[in-house]
Design an enzyme around this catalytic site. Sequence first.
Site, PDB file in Angstrom:
ATOM      1  N   GLU A  57      43.926  27.192  41.246  1.00 30.18           N
ATOM      2  CA  GLU A  57      44.393  28.556  41.026  1.00 30.18           C
ATOM      3  C   GLU A  57      45.000  28.655  39.625  1.00 30.18           C
ATOM      4  O   GLU A  57      44.897  29.669  38.948  1.00 30.18           O
ATOM      5  CB  GLU A  57      45.436  28.911  42.084  1.00 30.18           C
ATOM      6  CG  GLU A  57      45.620  30.392  42.258  1.00 30.18           C
ATOM      7  CD  GLU A  57      47.044  30.834  42.139  1.00 30.18           C
ATOM      8  OE1 GLU A  57      47.319  31.606  41.195  1.00 30.18           O
ATOM      9  OE2 GLU A  57      47.862  30.423  42.970  1.00 30.18           O
ATOM     10  N   SER A 109      51.453  27.739  43.551  1.00 34.10           N
ATOM     11  CA  SER A 109      50.271  27.133  44.178  1.00 34.10           C
ATOM     12  C   SER A 109      49.325  26.638  43.089  1.00 34.10           C
ATOM     13  O   SER A 109      48.915  27.409  42.234  1.00 34.10           O
ATOM     14  CB  SER A 109      49.520  28.164  45.017  1.00 34.10           C
ATOM     15  OG  SER A 109      50.327  28.643  46.051  1.00 34.10           O
ATOM     16  N   ARG A 155      43.325  36.648  43.902  1.00 27.03           N
ATOM     17  CA  ARG A 155      43.882  36.045  42.676  1.00 27.03           C
ATOM     18  C   ARG A 155      42.944  36.186  41.472  1.00 27.03           C
ATOM     19  O   ARG A 155      42.877  35.302  40.619  1.00 27.03           O
ATOM     20  CB  ARG A 155      44.199  34.560  42.880  1.00 27.03           C
ATOM     21  CG  ARG A 155      45.280  34.266  43.875  1.00 27.03           C
ATOM     22  CD  ARG A 155      46.642  34.757  43.381  1.00 27.03           C
ATOM     23  NE  ARG A 155      47.693  34.162  44.162  1.00 27.03           N
ATOM     24  CZ  ARG A 155      48.065  34.609  45.357  1.00 27.03           C
ATOM     25  NH1 ARG A 155      47.488  35.684  45.884  1.00 27.03           N
ATOM     26  NH2 ARG A 155      49.024  33.996  46.019  1.00 27.03           N
TER      27      ARG A 155
END
Length: 340
Positions: free
Chosen positions: A334, A238, A166
């Site tokens: 995130e 998320s 990510r």
Amino acid sequence: MYQQTHNFSLKSSNTFGISAIAKHYLTVDSPEELIRFLRENNPAGKEKRLFLGAGSNLLFVNNFDGLIIHPEIPGIRLITENKDIVEVEAGAGVVWDNFVDSCVKKGWGGVENLSLIPGNVGAVPVQNIGAYGAEVESVIAEVRGVNLDTLENKSFNPAECKFGYRTSIFKVELKEQFMVTSVVFRLSKQPEYRLEYGALETEVCKFGEKNLQNIRKAVIAIRESKLPDPMKIGNAGSFFKNPVVSEAAANALKNVYPDLPVYPVGSGLVKIAAGWIIEKAGWKGKSIGNAAVHDKQALVLINNGGASGKEIFELSEIILKDVLLKFNIELEREVQVIGD
Ligand code: EPU
């Protein structure tokens, strides 16, 4: 064309549905127009910048006191093709899932596992989006964009993108400096399917034979069963990353919690399921004010209506502290927190 407005409401520009105001808001429909804007307006060098796609991975905790640039660069263009592969360029403003849909329909494999991920193409390499055993870095051939400090076009090959879980160079070293304007994907006409993740293969078989269309349908079905639709409930997918810890730390946790889901990622490191931990810590379905933990996926925080960015941030702080206390694990967000 470019268009600049001031005191722009961001409420419908972020999937959390948070009310916030941008001091300046710019839309551009090509890299040339971005450069023209920068030349003609010479925006104060020290002003904060934010590149905003569909706003599906960020949380505004304050008004944005700077320049937001929203690329509306359209187009999907075939660059090259042979019997095995195609290379296709997609503009930063293309809706990611429309791109996936068009690839699947043409029989081009490589992005089907990434179906229904919210957001636009411009954010895809920045985040190195991933789901169901696939990460987009494996199909990226080139990332094109503009350096806002030098006003130059530049192209990055995959190694230069410094992709990680990510993350990429665009999110770290080149944050606020390099805006992605298009991405070139290398897709396969003889795709190998990746069905090892969780119940994906079982889900695909419910739709019939294993092919791109059915993988896409299965991924959509799984996502819709677990993840809230941002059009109905404000969220940014998320909220936390799955932490990567040493094998020793993972084994210590496994001794206490034998059913903890763990995924070895090589080099003696193990990724552990943060959603499982947050659920185990008792947070699934819990709310504080208008901010809540989704009742089907504890990794997702939601806006139950009218939550402020600060309220959602506060809930994430409380969860971080509680998980640290109970599991000795430091979760990392995130979602990008903007304006703190
Ligand atoms: N789990 C629980 N309780 C929960 C949530 C998850 O026990 O509340 C368990 C699941 O049963 C499973 C494991 O944790 O054994 C992993 O859950 P899941 O397969 O739902 O995936 P995830 O690790 O929670 C990641 C990505 C998602 C991606 C899915 C599927 C991150 C931070 N999230 O979630 O990406 O869709 O895998 O590949 O890596 C996103 O980035 O916004 C996102 C949604």
